[in-house]
Design a protein around this motif. Structure first.
Motif: not given
Length: 169
Positions: A78-97
């Motif tokens: 969040s750029t409103t309070n400069n805090a972490f919100v969540s993690t989105i796992d994209i490993s099922s579509k893109v692997s590694g780096t």
């Protein structure tokens, strides 16, 4: 050309995102932070601590959310309070780096898969996978894909590779 504040050295910049005419987000991987910076005055503003998730790598911004693509995850802040919100796992579509670019067009979030030459499309918040497009021309097969941008008409993608950029409509 904008030089980052000298107090953080001249190396380890990672991730850039445009918010508006007075704010850009700039990542610094050694500090594990994203800083706001005024594009003309170069004055640093608030920072977002990313040390508990992942170092800054590639950024996208939309609607008071900063997206940090790193590995097989997209971390949102969040750029409103400069805090972490969540993690989105994209490993099922893109692997590694292989996830090397991220962009937001105001409606959808896009991730560039550098090794498979695909642009994956997610809904606006990145929580739902929509589809993908495979890049089918020569540049992506002979050069390393590095980053992604999209215009607000959702009509043109810019894919950087090496010392050049390709436009896809």
């Amino acid at each position: 050309r904008i030089n980052f504040a000298t107090s953080y050295g001249t190396n380890d910049y990672a991730g850039y995102a445009y918010k508006d005419s007075s704010t850009i987000y700039v990542g610094h991987s050694t500090q594990n932070k994203a800083f706001t910076m005024h594009p003309t005055t170069k004055a640093l503003g608030a920072s977002i601590d990313m040390s508990s998730q992942a170092a800054p790598y590639r950024f996208a911004y939309h609607n008071n959310v900063l997206y940090n693509l790193n590995g097989t995850n997209i971390h949102t802040y969040s750029t409103t309070n400069n805090a972490f919100v969540s993690t989105i796992d994209i490993s099922s579509k893109v692997s590694g780096t292989n996830a090397v670019g991220i962009a937001h067009d105001g409606t959808n979030l896009y991730v560039l898969d550098g090794s498979n030459s695909k642009i994956h499309k997610y809904n606006a918040t990145g929580t739902t996978y929509v589809s993908f497009v495979t890049l089918s021309d020569t540049p992506h097969t002979s050069l390393t894909l590095e980053s992604l941008a999209v215009d607000l008409t959702k009509a043109v993608f810019w894919v950087a590779h090496g010392t050049s950029t390709s436009l896809y409509a």
